[in-house]
Design a protein around this motif. Structure first.
Motif, mmCIF file in Angstrom:
data_model
loop_
_atom_site.group_PDB
_atom_site.id
_atom_site.type_symbol
_atom_site.label_atom_id
_atom_site.label_comp_id
_atom_site.label_asym_id
_atom_site.label_seq_id
_atom_site.Cartn_x
_atom_site.Cartn_y
_atom_site.Cartn_z
ATOM 1 N N UNK A 1 43.073 40.145 17.599
ATOM 2 C CA UNK A 1 41.644 40.383 17.388
ATOM 3 C C UNK A 1 40.859 40.183 18.679
ATOM 4 N N UNK A 2 41.151 39.105 19.394
ATOM 5 C CA UNK A 2 40.440 38.840 20.642
ATOM 6 C C UNK A 2 40.692 39.946 21.663
ATOM 7 N N UNK B 1 43.659 50.569 26.262
ATOM 8 C CA UNK B 1 43.233 49.686 25.163
ATOM 9 C C UNK B 1 44.419 49.286 24.305
ATOM 10 N N UNK B 2 45.280 50.252 23.983
ATOM 11 C CA UNK B 2 46.456 49.935 23.171
ATOM 12 C C UNK B 2 47.373 48.943 23.888
ATOM 13 N N UNK B 3 47.569 49.133 25.187
ATOM 14 C CA UNK B 3 48.408 48.212 25.947
ATOM 15 C C UNK B 3 47.801 46.815 25.961
ATOM 16 N N UNK C 1 46.199 63.089 29.132
ATOM 17 C CA UNK C 1 46.412 61.722 28.657
ATOM 18 C C UNK C 1 45.082 60.983 28.620
ATOM 19 N N UNK C 2 44.774 60.367 27.507
ATOM 20 C CA UNK C 2 43.549 59.579 27.376
ATOM 21 C C UNK C 2 43.777 58.209 27.998
ATOM 22 N N UNK C 3 43.259 58.006 29.195
ATOM 23 C CA UNK C 3 43.480 56.752 29.916
ATOM 24 C C UNK C 3 42.879 55.560 29.179
ATOM 25 N N UNK C 4 41.592 55.628 28.752
ATOM 26 C CA UNK C 4 41.024 54.457 28.056
ATOM 27 C C UNK C 4 41.781 54.090 26.783
ATOM 28 N N UNK D 1 37.956 42.501 23.319
ATOM 29 C CA UNK D 1 37.815 42.491 24.775
ATOM 30 C C UNK D 1 38.214 43.826 25.388
ATOM 31 N N UNK D 2 39.063 44.584 24.697
ATOM 32 C CA UNK D 2 39.535 45.856 25.246
ATOM 33 C C UNK D 2 38.416 46.887 25.354
ATOM 34 N N UNK D 3 37.432 46.792 24.486
ATOM 35 C CA UNK D 3 36.353 47.792 24.489
ATOM 36 C C UNK D 3 35.566 47.783 25.795
ATOM 37 N N UNK D 4 34.999 46.651 26.228
ATOM 38 C CA UNK D 4 34.304 46.657 27.535
ATOM 39 C C UNK D 4 35.263 46.715 28.721
ATOM 40 N N UNK D 5 36.491 46.194 28.552
ATOM 41 C CA UNK D 5 37.425 46.151 29.671
ATOM 42 C C UNK D 5 37.846 47.543 30.108
ATOM 43 N N UNK D 6 37.863 48.496 29.173
ATOM 44 C CA UNK D 6 38.277 49.855 29.503
ATOM 45 C C UNK D 6 37.314 50.532 30.472
#
Length: 298
Positions: free
Chosen positions: A73-74, A175-177, A168-171, A78-83
């Motif tokens: 969850x964390x 995010x998945x990684x 390829x969708x980089x973001x 965090x992945x949303x702004x980090x992308x």
């Protein structure tokens, strides 16, 4: 043999947990994300599991699952702004996250007992369980690397512009990684809490952050085997250099410097690349040997 195992059982357990943390760090570096958040996700998994077991009476398996979910969850949030960030800004953002989690574990005394940590955690996770979990994670990451997702991560790491040109969708892939990384670190934290009797905030501070990154740098960041080799080497170093206890960090630093200068791809990745080149040369030599008589006859 059994005496050797029992003597170093705690070292083996620590090594297996570090393998999970190294694989958590490996997956984001493979995607080209400079994340330092594995220590924070591990802290969430460890404290979440320990609190549920010691204070709420949850079964350990359910508590570890919740710890893994907390890390997931964390990392998802965090992945949303980090992308939207790149390079050093990603490192600073994830470092800030680790500091927030560490401050919470130190100051939320009513829940975490502050600097004293949480003790009396049942030792319900043994070496066998850790080995099975690590084997499953290795199998999943190896399988993932052989399909389109793993190949997409490799392209993104090498050149994001080329990845975009290939559709390829980089973001999305990054995010998945990052989410997978958070799940693995949360799982490692929960397993660590249930295999070490007690945890403290210092277990998941700056030292663990550096260690997780160093394991991947030492072993290599393009294959899962690099993370495993790095975890084995850096976990074993304190035991190997016990007689030089005051200089352990110095030895570790020198080793990393040598690897970075002379083996920039890491120990395991360099050996894998050399073995691959050798196989290709042998295959080329066999092909040339087969083709030469036919050419001579004509």
């Amino acid at each position: 043999m059994s005496n050797f195992f029992f003597t170093y059982q705690s070292l083996f357990d620590h090594m297996l947990v570090n393998m999970l943390l190294a694989m958590s760090q490996y997956i984001v570096l493979r995607a080209g994300v400079f994340s330092l958040g594995s220590a924070g996700f591990a802290a969430l998994g460890a404290y979440g599991s320990a609190i549920l077991i010691t204070k709420a009476g949850w079964p350990p398996a359910a508590a570890i699952a919740v710890g893994m979910a907390l890390g997931t969850l964390a990392s998802t949030l965090l992945a949303l702004p980090l992308a939207r960030l790149r390079g050093v800004f990603q490192a600073v953002a994830t470092l800030a996250f680790v500091q927030i989690v560490l401050s919470a574990t130190q100051n939320w005394t009513g829940l975490t007992n502050g600097a004293l940590g949480i003790s009396g955690i049942p030792h319900v996770v043994g070496t066998g369980t850790l080995a099975i979990v690590v084997a499953i994670v290795i199998a999943l990451l190896v399988a993932m690397g052989r399909y389109s997702f793993g190949r997409a991560l490799d392209v993104i790491r090498e050149d994001e512009t080329v990845a975009v040109s290939l559709g390829i969708s980089v973001p999305r892939h990054q995010r998945l990684a990052f989410i997978i990384s958070g799940a693995l670190a949360g799982l490692a934290g929960g397993l660590h809490a249930c295999s070490s009797y007690a945890i403290t905030p210092g277990d998941y501070g700056f030292g663990l952050l550096v260690a997780a990154l160093a394991m991947v740098v030492l072993g290599g960041r393009t294959t899962v085997w690099g993370a495993l080799v790095g975890a084995i080497v850096l976990t074993s170093l304190p035991e190997l250099f016990r007689v030089f206890a005051e200089y352990r960090n110095v030895v570790q630093g020198i080793l990393l410097m040598l690897v970075i200068v002379y083996l920039p791809r890491g120990v395991a990745d360099t050996l894998i690349a050399l073995a691959r080149d050798r196989r290709l040369r042998r295959a080329a030599a066999r092909s040339a040997a087969i083709a030469r008589p036919a050419g001579a006859a004509s």
